[in-house]
Design a protein around this motif. Structure first.
Motif, PDB file in Angstrom:
ATOM      1  N   SER A  54       0.831  -1.199   0.000  1.00  0.00           N
ATOM      2  CA  SER A  54       0.000   0.000   0.000  1.00  0.00           C
ATOM      3  C   SER A  54       0.871   1.257   0.000  1.00  0.00           C
ATOM      4  N   MET A  55       1.935   1.234   0.804  1.00  0.00           N
ATOM      5  CA  MET A  55       2.841   2.389   0.841  1.00  0.00           C
ATOM      6  C   MET A  55       3.543   2.568  -0.500  1.00  0.00           C
ATOM      7  N   GLU A  56       3.938   1.461  -1.135  1.00  0.00           N
ATOM      8  CA  GLU A  56       4.604   1.561  -2.435  1.00  0.00           C
ATOM      9  C   GLU A  56       3.668   2.179  -3.469  1.00  0.00           C
ATOM     10  N   ILE A  57       2.424   1.761  -3.458  1.00  0.00           N
ATOM     11  CA  ILE A  57       1.450   2.316  -4.408  1.00  0.00           C
ATOM     12  C   ILE A  57       1.272   3.811  -4.169  1.00  0.00           C
ATOM     13  N   LYS A  58       1.181   4.214  -2.901  1.00  0.00           N
ATOM     14  CA  LYS A  58       1.016   5.636  -2.587  1.00  0.00           C
ATOM     15  C   LYS A  58       2.226   6.445  -3.036  1.00  0.00           C
ATOM     16  N   ILE A  59       3.415   5.895  -2.881  1.00  0.00           N
ATOM     17  CA  ILE A  59       4.623   6.600  -3.316  1.00  0.00           C
ATOM     18  C   ILE A  59       4.636   6.738  -4.831  1.00  0.00           C
ATOM     19  N   ARG A  60       4.241   5.692  -5.532  1.00  0.00           N
ATOM     20  CA  ARG A  60       4.193   5.772  -7.000  1.00  0.00           C
ATOM     21  C   ARG A  60       3.142   6.774  -7.467  1.00  0.00           C
ATOM     22  N   LEU A  61       2.032   6.869  -6.743  1.00  0.00           N
ATOM     23  CA  LEU A  61       1.003   7.845  -7.104  1.00  0.00           C
ATOM     24  C   LEU A  61       1.489   9.273  -6.878  1.00  0.00           C
ATOM     25  N   LEU A  62       2.334   9.476  -5.868  1.00  0.00           N
ATOM     26  CA  LEU A  62       2.903  10.807  -5.663  1.00  0.00           C
ATOM     27  C   LEU A  62       3.683  11.243  -6.892  1.00  0.00           C
ATOM     28  N   GLU A  65       1.506  12.514  -9.544  1.00  0.00           N
ATOM     29  CA  GLU A  65       0.902  13.818  -9.271  1.00  0.00           C
ATOM     30  C   GLU A  65       1.903  14.956  -9.410  1.00  0.00           C
TER      31      GLU A  65
END
Length: 87
Positions: A54-62, A65
């Motif tokens: 989940s953290m990896e996905i959030k970092i990739r989404l950053l 953006e």
């Protein structure tokens, strides 16, 4: 929750472990499995893996953006002159 390790080459034939709760049992068995090179199969290991993914996905989404994520970690700062920290 309890488990035993059987030993082949020492005077003690087994080590018995009794965990106070399921979480501790999971940590112990996952640790032993990791040391033996086996897969960690507990619910706690699954939760930890889910958190990391989940953290990896959030970092990739950053990055998507427009937030620039550095490719190299920052430099480690110099050590302090002394370690007498007063708060």
């Amino acid at each position: 929750l309890a488990f035993s390790l059987t030993l082949d080459s020492v005077e003690i034939t087994s080590l018995d472990f009794v965990a106070p709760d399921e979480e501790v049992f999971d940590y112990w068995t996952d640790g032993i499995n990791a040391l033996l090179g086996n897969k960690m199969t507990s619910k706690e290991a699954d939760n930890d893996l889910e958190t990391l993914l989940s953290m990896e996905i959030k970092i990739r989404l950053l990055d998507a953006e427009g937030v620039e994520i550095p490719h190299h970690p920052p430099e480690v700062p110099e050590e302090p002159r002394n370690y007498d920290f007063n708060f």
